[in-house]
Write a protein that holds these residues in place. Sequence first.
Motif, PDB file in Angstrom:
ATOM      1  N   VAL A 105       1.364   8.644  -6.887  1.00 25.59           N
ATOM      2  CA  VAL A 105       1.679   7.390  -7.578  1.00 25.59           C
ATOM      3  C   VAL A 105       3.156   7.062  -7.417  1.00 25.59           C
ATOM      4  CG1 VAL A 105       1.814   6.294  -9.854  1.00 25.59           C
ATOM      5  CG2 VAL A 105      -0.242   7.557  -9.206  1.00 25.59           C
ATOM      6  N   PHE A 106       4.023   8.072  -7.529  1.00 28.97           N
ATOM      7  CA  PHE A 106       5.453   7.862  -7.347  1.00 28.97           C
ATOM      8  C   PHE A 106       5.756   7.369  -5.933  1.00 28.97           C
ATOM      9  CE2 PHE A 106       9.718   9.495  -6.248  1.00 28.97           C
ATOM     10  CZ  PHE A 106      10.456   8.778  -7.181  1.00 28.97           C
ATOM     11  N   ALA A 107       5.128   7.985  -4.933  1.00 29.80           N
ATOM     12  CA  ALA A 107       5.328   7.569  -3.538  1.00 29.80           C
ATOM     13  C   ALA A 107       4.815   6.145  -3.317  1.00 29.80           C
ATOM     14  CB  ALA A 107       4.621   8.539  -2.593  1.00 29.80           C
ATOM     15  N   ALA A 108       3.693   5.804  -3.950  1.00 35.61           N
ATOM     16  CA  ALA A 108       3.145   4.456  -3.825  1.00 35.61           C
ATOM     17  C   ALA A 108       4.098   3.424  -4.414  1.00 35.61           C
ATOM     18  CB  ALA A 108       1.781   4.377  -4.501  1.00 35.61           C
ATOM     19  N   ILE A 109       4.663   3.726  -5.568  1.00 34.21           N
ATOM     20  CA  ILE A 109       5.595   2.799  -6.203  1.00 34.21           C
ATOM     21  C   ILE A 109       6.848   2.637  -5.352  1.00 34.21           C
ATOM     22  CG2 ILE A 109       7.082   2.477  -8.224  1.00 34.21           C
ATOM     23  CD1 ILE A 109       4.777   3.719  -9.873  1.00 34.21           C
ATOM     24  N   ILE A 110       7.352   3.734  -4.793  1.00 28.70           N
ATOM     25  CA  ILE A 110       8.522   3.668  -3.907  1.00 28.70           C
ATOM     26  C   ILE A 110       8.206   2.807  -2.686  1.00 28.70           C
ATOM     27  CG2 ILE A 110      10.014   5.028  -2.374  1.00 28.70           C
ATOM     28  CD1 ILE A 110      10.753   5.271  -5.308  1.00 28.70           C
ATOM     29  N   CYS A 111       7.018   2.988  -2.092  1.00 32.21           N
ATOM     30  CA  CYS A 111       6.632   2.191  -0.924  1.00 32.21           C
ATOM     31  C   CYS A 111       6.547   0.707  -1.271  1.00 32.21           C
ATOM     32  CB  CYS A 111       5.287   2.662  -0.377  1.00 32.21           C
ATOM     33  SG  CYS A 111       5.346   4.218   0.514  1.00 32.21           S
ATOM     34  N   ILE A 112       5.992   0.394  -2.427  1.00 29.03           N
ATOM     35  CA  ILE A 112       5.868  -1.014  -2.823  1.00 29.03           C
ATOM     36  C   ILE A 112       7.236  -1.622  -3.082  1.00 29.03           C
ATOM     37  CG2 ILE A 112       5.033  -2.531  -4.669  1.00 29.03           C
ATOM     38  CD1 ILE A 112       2.498  -0.784  -4.737  1.00 29.03           C
ATOM     39  N   VAL A 113       8.113  -0.897  -3.759  1.00 27.01           N
ATOM     40  CA  VAL A 113       9.454  -1.421  -4.028  1.00 27.01           C
ATOM     41  C   VAL A 113      10.223  -1.624  -2.724  1.00 27.01           C
ATOM     42  CG1 VAL A 113      11.690  -0.854  -5.069  1.00 27.01           C
ATOM     43  CG2 VAL A 113       9.592  -0.538  -6.369  1.00 27.01           C
ATOM     44  N   LEU A 114      10.186  -0.637  -1.837  1.00 32.08           N
ATOM     45  CA  LEU A 114      10.867  -0.780  -0.549  1.00 32.08           C
ATOM     46  C   LEU A 114      10.246  -1.905   0.281  1.00 32.08           C
ATOM     47  CD1 LEU A 114      11.489   2.931   0.494  1.00 32.08           C
ATOM     48  CD2 LEU A 114      13.175   1.244  -0.265  1.00 32.08           C
ATOM     49  N   GLY A 115       8.932  -2.050   0.197  1.00 32.83           N
ATOM     50  CA  GLY A 115       8.268  -3.135   0.912  1.00 32.83           C
ATOM     51  C   GLY A 115       8.695  -4.499   0.395  1.00 32.83           C
ATOM     52  N   LEU A 116       8.811  -4.618  -0.933  1.00 33.66           N
ATOM     53  CA  LEU A 116       9.260  -5.886  -1.510  1.00 33.66           C
ATOM     54  C   LEU A 116      10.712  -6.192  -1.140  1.00 33.66           C
ATOM     55  CD1 LEU A 116       7.635  -5.752  -5.055  1.00 33.66           C
ATOM     56  CD2 LEU A 116       7.049  -7.296  -3.170  1.00 33.66           C
ATOM     57  N   LEU A 176       4.091  -2.238   1.907  1.00 33.57           N
ATOM     58  CA  LEU A 176       3.271  -2.762   0.812  1.00 33.57           C
ATOM     59  C   LEU A 176       1.818  -2.308   0.953  1.00 33.57           C
ATOM     60  CD1 LEU A 176       4.667  -6.389   0.516  1.00 33.57           C
ATOM     61  CD2 LEU A 176       4.842  -4.595  -1.194  1.00 33.57           C
ATOM     62  N   ALA A 177       1.301  -2.352   2.168  1.00 35.21           N
ATOM     63  CA  ALA A 177      -0.079  -1.927   2.407  1.00 35.21           C
ATOM     64  C   ALA A 177      -0.253  -0.435   2.125  1.00 35.21           C
ATOM     65  CB  ALA A 177      -0.484  -2.242   3.839  1.00 35.21           C
ATOM     66  N   LEU A 178       0.699   0.368   2.578  1.00 33.97           N
ATOM     67  CA  LEU A 178       0.631   1.810   2.344  1.00 33.97           C
ATOM     68  C   LEU A 178       0.685   2.125   0.850  1.00 33.97           C
ATOM     69  CD1 LEU A 178       0.617   4.712   3.440  1.00 33.97           C
ATOM     70  CD2 LEU A 178       3.114   4.569   3.517  1.00 33.97           C
ATOM     71  N   GLY A 179       1.583   1.467   0.132  1.00 32.90           N
ATOM     72  CA  GLY A 179       1.677   1.682  -1.312  1.00 32.90           C
ATOM     73  C   GLY A 179       0.412   1.281  -2.042  1.00 32.90           C
ATOM     74  N   THR A 180      -0.182   0.162  -1.620  1.00 36.29           N
ATOM     75  CA  THR A 180      -1.424  -0.291  -2.247  1.00 36.29           C
ATOM     76  C   THR A 180      -2.562   0.685  -1.995  1.00 36.29           C
ATOM     77  OG1 THR A 180      -0.700  -2.574  -1.977  1.00 36.29           O
ATOM     78  CG2 THR A 180      -3.034  -2.221  -2.392  1.00 36.29           C
ATOM     79  N   VAL A 181      -2.687   1.159  -0.771  1.00 39.09           N
ATOM     80  CA  VAL A 181      -3.753   2.113  -0.449  1.00 39.09           C
ATOM     81  C   VAL A 181      -3.548   3.423  -1.208  1.00 39.09           C
ATOM     82  CG1 VAL A 181      -4.726   3.526   1.407  1.00 39.09           C
ATOM     83  CG2 VAL A 181      -4.344   1.099   1.759  1.00 39.09           C
ATOM     84  N   LEU A 182      -2.313   3.876  -1.331  1.00 34.58           N
ATOM     85  CA  LEU A 182      -2.055   5.096  -2.109  1.00 34.58           C
ATOM     86  C   LEU A 182      -2.440   4.912  -3.575  1.00 34.58           C
ATOM     87  CD1 LEU A 182       1.361   6.398  -0.730  1.00 34.58           C
ATOM     88  CD2 LEU A 182      -0.813   7.615  -0.733  1.00 34.58           C
ATOM     89  N   LEU A 183      -2.134   3.749  -4.142  1.00 30.01           N
ATOM     90  CA  LEU A 183      -2.505   3.501  -5.536  1.00 30.01           C
ATOM     91  C   LEU A 183      -4.022   3.414  -5.711  1.00 30.01           C
ATOM     92  CD1 LEU A 183       0.119   1.010  -6.980  1.00 30.01           C
ATOM     93  CD2 LEU A 183      -0.384   3.312  -7.748  1.00 30.01           C
ATOM     94  N   ILE A 184      -4.700   2.763  -4.781  1.00 28.25           N
ATOM     95  CA  ILE A 184      -6.162   2.673  -4.858  1.00 28.25           C
ATOM     96  C   ILE A 184      -6.780   4.068  -4.772  1.00 28.25           C
ATOM     97  CG2 ILE A 184      -8.236   1.885  -3.645  1.00 28.25           C
ATOM     98  CD1 ILE A 184      -6.651  -0.626  -2.867  1.00 28.25           C
ATOM     99  N   ALA A 185      -6.228   4.902  -3.897  1.00 26.78           N
ATOM    100  CA  ALA A 185      -6.783   6.241  -3.689  1.00 26.78           C
ATOM    101  C   ALA A 185      -6.575   7.142  -4.896  1.00 26.78           C
ATOM    102  CB  ALA A 185      -6.165   6.881  -2.460  1.00 26.78           C
ATOM    103  N   THR A 186      -5.490   6.947  -5.643  1.00 25.58           N
ATOM    104  CA  THR A 186      -5.185   7.876  -6.728  1.00 25.58           C
ATOM    105  C   THR A 186      -5.514   7.351  -8.116  1.00 25.58           C
ATOM    106  OG1 THR A 186      -2.898   7.080  -6.816  1.00 25.58           O
ATOM    107  CG2 THR A 186      -3.347   9.020  -5.460  1.00 25.58           C
TER     108      THR A 186
END
Length: 111
Positions: A11-22, A36-46
């Motif tokens: 979840v932490f990695a997903a949030i970091i990916c989304i923030v960096l993507g934004l 953004l896509a990687l962060g979203t997929v990580l959040l969906i998976a977890t």
Amino acid sequence: MAELLIKGLSVFAAIICIVLGLLTVWTPIPTGVPLLALGTVLLIATSRRFAKFVRRHRKNFVWLNQALHWIEVRSSGRFKKIIRRTRPRYFRKRQGKGQPSPKDNNTKSAA
């Protein structure tokens, strides 16, 4: 205990990916959308709650459903399985009492 740690790190990695993507979506270097896509997929998976959130929004917004379906069809393996979890669930309307099901067709079997 280890599962909780792994889920928290994901979840932490997903949030970091989304923030960096934004932050990088407007730069000429194409890193924003993939992050953004990687962060979203990580959040969906977890996160089951986030998967339900995406499912609800896919049902309400046709453009989102079409975009995720497009990605789902073109992906494979675990990535496809993760996105498939967010497919909207459509239920058939219940038929009234006394109405035969469409499978019956009012025919009797020759037994």
